[in-house]
Design an enzyme around this catalytic site. Sequence first.
Site, mmCIF file in Angstrom:
data_model
loop_
_atom_site.group_PDB
_atom_site.id
_atom_site.type_symbol
_atom_site.label_atom_id
_atom_site.label_comp_id
_atom_site.label_asym_id
_atom_site.label_seq_id
_atom_site.Cartn_x
_atom_site.Cartn_y
_atom_site.Cartn_z
ATOM 1 N N LYS A 175 0.886 -1.176 0.000
ATOM 2 C CA LYS A 175 0.000 0.000 0.000
ATOM 3 C C LYS A 175 0.918 1.220 0.000
ATOM 4 C CE LYS A 175 -1.853 3.086 1.828
ATOM 5 N NZ LYS A 175 -1.586 4.487 1.386
ATOM 6 N N CYS A 284 14.221 10.601 5.981
ATOM 7 C CA CYS A 284 14.088 10.303 7.403
ATOM 8 C C CYS A 284 15.425 10.440 8.122
ATOM 9 C CB CYS A 284 13.553 8.896 7.574
ATOM 10 S SG CYS A 284 14.505 7.684 6.653
HETATM 11 P P1 NAD Z 1 2.741 9.062 6.674
HETATM 12 O O1 NAD Z 1 2.901 8.407 8.000
HETATM 13 O O2 NAD Z 1 1.781 10.180 6.543
HETATM 14 O O3 NAD Z 1 2.280 8.007 5.573
HETATM 15 C C1 NAD Z 1 3.015 6.833 5.325
HETATM 16 C C2 NAD Z 1 2.083 5.773 4.790
HETATM 17 O O4 NAD Z 1 1.174 5.379 5.802
HETATM 18 C C3 NAD Z 1 1.217 6.218 3.601
HETATM 19 O O5 NAD Z 1 1.126 5.152 2.681
HETATM 20 C C4 NAD Z 1 -0.125 6.468 4.248
HETATM 21 O O6 NAD Z 1 -1.218 6.339 3.360
HETATM 22 C C5 NAD Z 1 -0.147 5.388 5.312
HETATM 23 N N1 NAD Z 1 -1.042 5.622 6.445
HETATM 24 C C6 NAD Z 1 -1.264 6.775 7.098
HETATM 25 N N2 NAD Z 1 -2.164 6.572 8.092
HETATM 26 C C7 NAD Z 1 -2.497 5.264 8.067
HETATM 27 C C8 NAD Z 1 -3.394 4.443 8.830
HETATM 28 N N3 NAD Z 1 -4.139 4.930 9.815
HETATM 29 N N4 NAD Z 1 -3.458 3.140 8.538
HETATM 30 C C9 NAD Z 1 -2.731 2.613 7.534
HETATM 31 N N5 NAD Z 1 -1.911 3.345 6.758
HETATM 32 C C10 NAD Z 1 -1.779 4.653 7.023
HETATM 33 O O7 NAD Z 1 4.206 9.470 6.237
HETATM 34 P P2 NAD Z 1 4.612 10.349 4.982
HETATM 35 O O8 NAD Z 1 4.199 11.757 5.272
HETATM 36 O O9 NAD Z 1 4.156 9.709 3.733
HETATM 37 O O10 NAD Z 1 6.216 10.224 5.016
HETATM 38 C C11 NAD Z 1 7.028 11.054 5.730
HETATM 39 C C12 NAD Z 1 7.438 10.422 7.039
HETATM 40 O O11 NAD Z 1 8.044 9.164 6.813
HETATM 41 C C13 NAD Z 1 8.473 11.237 7.767
HETATM 42 O O12 NAD Z 1 8.151 11.371 9.131
HETATM 43 C C14 NAD Z 1 9.747 10.440 7.623
HETATM 44 O O13 NAD Z 1 10.690 10.639 8.600
HETATM 45 C C15 NAD Z 1 9.241 9.060 7.576
HETATM 46 N N6 NAD Z 1 10.200 8.188 6.885
HETATM 47 C C16 NAD Z 1 10.920 7.271 7.617
HETATM 48 C C17 NAD Z 1 11.852 6.469 6.992
HETATM 49 C C18 NAD Z 1 12.638 5.458 7.762
HETATM 50 O O14 NAD Z 1 13.162 4.530 7.168
HETATM 51 N N7 NAD Z 1 12.777 5.568 9.054
HETATM 52 C C19 NAD Z 1 12.046 6.575 5.626
HETATM 53 C C20 NAD Z 1 11.298 7.509 4.922
HETATM 54 C C21 NAD Z 1 10.362 8.299 5.574
#
Ligand code: NAD
Length: 489
Positions: A175, A284
């Site tokens: 997803k 991240c």
């Molecule tokens: P996000 O948490 O908004 O979304 C990530 C994913 O989760 C999306 O596919 C979204 O649709 C899904 N999602 C959101 N709420 C959900 C729910 N209730 N149930 C199921 N799925 C859900 O993150 P983003 O804004 O897309 O990405 C940025 C964030 O990701 C930043 O905080 C960044 O630090 C983090 N990040 C971490 C890493 C790592 O490896 N640690 C890598 C890249 C990004």
Amino acid sequence: MKRYQQYIDGQWCDPRGGEWIETINPYSGEVWAQVPRGNSDDGEAAVKAARTAFREGPWSTMHPRERGELLRKLGDLIAENAEQLAAVEVRDNGKLMAEMLGQMNYLPQWYYYYGGLADKIEGAVLPIDKPDVMTYTRNEPLGVVVGITPWNSPLLLATWKLAPALAAGNTFILKPSEFTSASALELMKLVDQAGFPPGVINTVTGYGHEVGAALVEHRHVAKVAFTGGESGGRVIYQAAAANLKPVSLELGGKSPNIVFADANLDDAVKGAVSGIFAASGQTCLAGSRLLVERSIHDEFLEKLVAFASQAKLGDPADAATQVGPVTTPGQYQKVLDYIEIAKAEGARCVLGGGASAAMGGQFVEPTIFADVNNQMRIAQEEVFGPVLSVIPFEGEEEAIEIANDILYGLAAGIWTQNIRRAIKVSNALEAGTVWVNTYRAVSVMAPFGGYKLSGIGRENGIEAIKAYLQTKTVWISTAEETPNPFVMR
Ligand code: NAD
């Protein structure tokens, strides 16, 4: 305009709710494609397909070596299509072509590495301390794994989950982020071409709170592997708890990049820039807190500003561009809000400090704040944009104290020419990855993940495959007769 379909059970299908989400090119602002707005019915269909493939389909009986061969074939197809995949990523998330092409050219290695591991998952015969039994363990797959990914490196972060999960014998539902789903659907064309049996790999697209939540809550999903923000991570962890399913979380960071006075300052300037302005800070592992030893603070800041002010903003598809746009409108506004918060907190802006007037669109100027105190919000909260906080320190102990005085623990950098200091400080840092005299290096072979609020579990390296396996212990009696049944053996 291009209209994508979802990939479920080896079939291309429209969303069951009949709705699509527009996907936007962050550089031009144009809507260039539509992706399905999947709902719980699409989630249900994907789980059914993945569960059937796991329990009954050829995947369940296929020799692990054949699974590995399919993974390697997918790797070959990605290698052949790397440029086209990179172009879709750039168009959809606005990251630099130079970076995305590098990622796509490297991506096959995950399929080769884990494909190679598929037939090396061994159990053990135990030197058991009981008479008349033979006892051994098997490492078995979990079942249906759901991978949920963010918008910043869509295919890379999907692959970090997909490749080890499949190599372990699981089936998979991806997803991707609602902002950047196109590349995942392009990948499914290659999955189809590689010849994976139907249902082994599925992709449903849509919003997190809709199809994402339905997948996480589904009782037949055995594990959720998530990369994203801290708040999404918390929601998913809680939802998964209802069915007590394992979750791995790769979350955000506020990583310290520490420059000691004995560092090669020109190298450290490049390290600081790669830590925060590469990928427009939308990574991240951004080194968003730059800790600089006080004795070189002013000299270093001057060099850093001189270097960073030369960064070329522009079209991410152009090879000469060094800083691209922010990917989503919401993230763009969030970055600008944090710049205002930093100013209001009294941080001194020495570079940038707002939207780029020259570029327009979703461009934020590379921004550096000096005189930052580690307790300020700009030092404690993840901005996820090209905004750097510079914090002075005095000596090793204070550097370690400031570096660790944060809720996150994803990564850290150290710049020093003193090997004793490099080892001592890296041991003391509360971070899942520490780079010494380099920054922002990742490898299929190197475990990656966070301490503290930056996550649970590790991706990459041999240990990552264990997160997709469970141990079964088998006891076989060799006794001539069954002993006293009222006593535990
Ligand atoms: P996000 O948490 O908004 O979304 C990530 C994913 O989760 C999306 O596919 C979204 O649709 C899904 N999602 C959101 N709420 C959900 C729910 N209730 N149930 C199921 N799925 C859900 O993150 P983003 O804004 O897309 O990405 C940025 C964030 O990701 C930043 O905080 C960044 O630090 C983090 N990040 C971490 C890493 C790592 O490896 N640690 C890598 C890249 C990004």
